[in-house]
Scaffold this active site. Structure first.
Site, PDB file in Angstrom:
ATOM      1  N   ASP A 159       0.810  -1.172   0.004  1.00  0.00           N
ATOM      2  CA  ASP A 159      -0.031  -0.043  -0.199  1.00  0.00           C
ATOM      3  C   ASP A 159       0.918   1.105  -0.054  1.00  0.00           C
ATOM      4  O   ASP A 159       0.590   2.127  -0.720  1.00  0.00           O
ATOM      5  CB  ASP A 159      -0.871  -0.225   1.274  1.00  0.00           C
ATOM      6  CG  ASP A 159      -1.672  -1.388   1.455  1.00  0.00           C
ATOM      7  OD1 ASP A 159      -2.295  -1.898   0.609  1.00  0.00           O
ATOM      8  OD2 ASP A 159      -1.160  -1.975   2.414  1.00  0.00           O
ATOM      9  N   HIS A 187      -4.493  -3.526   6.444  1.00  0.00           N
ATOM     10  CA  HIS A 187      -4.404  -3.854   4.961  1.00  0.00           C
ATOM     11  C   HIS A 187      -5.886  -4.081   4.455  1.00  0.00           C
ATOM     12  O   HIS A 187      -5.991  -5.447   4.265  1.00  0.00           O
ATOM     13  CB  HIS A 187      -3.480  -4.836   4.729  1.00  0.00           C
ATOM     14  CG  HIS A 187      -3.135  -5.309   3.182  1.00  0.00           C
ATOM     15  ND1 HIS A 187      -2.933  -4.486   2.370  1.00  0.00           N
ATOM     16  CD2 HIS A 187      -3.614  -6.636   2.780  1.00  0.00           C
ATOM     17  CE1 HIS A 187      -3.101  -4.809   1.060  1.00  0.00           C
ATOM     18  NE2 HIS A 187      -3.407  -6.324   1.354  1.00  0.00           N
TER      19      HIS A 187
END
Ligand code: NAD
Ligand code: LMR
Length: 357
Positions: A159, A187
């Site tokens: 990410d 996440h």
């Protein structure tokens, strides 16, 4: 000649591992002067495919690879292991959220946490990649009471890299000039990519991007990037996930001056609830990570961070009785209806199903 480092990779015949293993073998993780022993774990039906991976590894004639162990025996896979990439888990399909995998994957991380506790080096460094990565890492560490919890981490580096690349593209800057990105939280689609501390060269990111793009394009893009890939490829991210796993472990093992995002056990920093695996901005040196402290947070950031914290607490609540059960195995009989020791092993699976169905 350095002593060979033992590296465990689970899900070794899967798609992420097909990229990960070869890059580790070429020295991209621990360096070109560090010999390694690869300890590759698969479930029994995956062993044939894994033997094909081992043949290809051998055919690469990597000078650093001293031994390749392919096994479906979880204790053997973690024997004296110093670094573990926990990749093996079911991936999500279209329309699923990562937390929908909790039921399918919780048992895997329980079993592997136990094996790490029993068989691995006490200084092992673990990254959990398999989804839902944060809560799977929590399950693994709770099952490994003899290992320091700081040695279990979850991957949010993908990410982080996604946000870094988007900002570089938007501003026409080299990726390497974009620094101090933060991914806070889970996440998942509630993660919070925070650019309030991001620098592009000498400039603050907000001198080069506008708030509207940040809030309405960048944040949703990073939050939904995994789903976008699944839609386009028909399979979840693999090469970029492997790359991020190497970035995470290399920086942790060898150190870095850069800020990196890592899912780590919350100690209450920034008011985040303790005892969940939450992604924080970290600095790594001397083989350890530390959360970067005292960053200013505005109300927008605080609200976004809370959203992700709330989701992680919900995930933890969904496995609460399972975590209690680790500390008090007598609950097995209540949860599974089968109290005899012979069934202890399977009781975890029953408990997961009973609680999460
Ligand atoms: P895959 O299905 O291609 O491979 C998974 C492999 O794991 C399979 O070969 C399977 O046989 C094996 N496996 C299953 N259970 C196992 C066990 N108990 N022990 C050892 N091996 C086992 O999946 P993939 O694309 O490689 O993805 C793996 C996981 O990583 C998924 O959960 C996926 O959602 C997750 N993922 C996470 C991130 C992240 O940023 N954290 C990024 C991408 C993918
Ligand atoms: C990703 O972010 O690409 C992975 O977590 C895979 C997924 O399910 O989105």
């Amino acid at each position: 000649m350095k002593k060979a480092a033992r590296i465990t990779i689970t899900g070794a015949a899967g798609q992420i591992s097909y990229s990960l293993i070869f890059r580790i073998a070429s020295g991209e993780f621990l360096g070109k002067d560090q010999p390694i022993i690869l300890q590759l774990l698969e479930i029994t039906p995956g062993i044939n495919a894994l033997s094909g991976v081992a043949i290809e590894l051998s055919d690469c004639a990597f000078p650093l690879v001293k031994e390749i162990i392919c096994t479906d025996n979880v204790d053997l896979a973690f024997q004296n292991s110093e670094y573990a990439f926990l990749v093996g888990a079911r991936p999500r399909g279209p329309g699923m959220e990562r937390k929908d995998l909790l039921q399918a994957n919780a048992a895997i991380f329980s079993e592997q946490g136990k094996a790490i506790n029993n068989s691995a080096s006490k200084s092992i460094k673990v990254i959990v990649v398999g989804n839902p990565a944060n809560t799977n890492a929590l399950i693994a560490l709770k099952n490994a009471p003899d290992i320091d919890p700081s040695q279990f981490t979850a991957m949010t580096r993908l990410d982080h890299n996604r946000a870094q690349s988007q900002v570089a593209d938007k501003t026409g800057s080299p990726v390497s000039s974009v620094e101090n990105i933060i991914i806070w939280g889970n996440h998942s689609a509630t993660q919070y990519p925070d650019l309030h501390h991001t620098m592009i060269g000498e400039k603050s990111a907000f001198d080069m991007i506008n708030n509207d793009w940040y809030k309405n394009e960048l944040i949703p893009c990073v939050q939904q990037r995994g789903a976008e890939i699944i839609k386009a490829r028909g399979a979840s991210s693999a090469a970029s996930a492997a790359n991020a796993a190497i970035n995470h472990m290399r920086d942790w093992a060898l150190g870095t001056d850069n800020w990196v995002s890592m899912g780590v056990l919350s100690d209450g920093s920034y008011g985040v609830a303790k005892d969940i695996i939450y992604s924080f901005p970290c600095r790594c040196s001397n083989g350890r990570w530390d959360i970067i402290q005292d960053l200013a947070l505005n109300d927008f950031s605080k609200e976004k961070m809370k959203d992700s914290e709330r989701e992680l607490l919900e995930e933890k609540e969904a496995i609460r009785e399972l975590l209690e059960w680790i500390e008090s195995p007598s609950k097995v009989s209540t949860l599974s209806g089968r109290g005899d020791a012979k069934h202890l092993e399977n009781a975890w699976f029953d408990a997961v199903n009973a609680l999460l169905r």
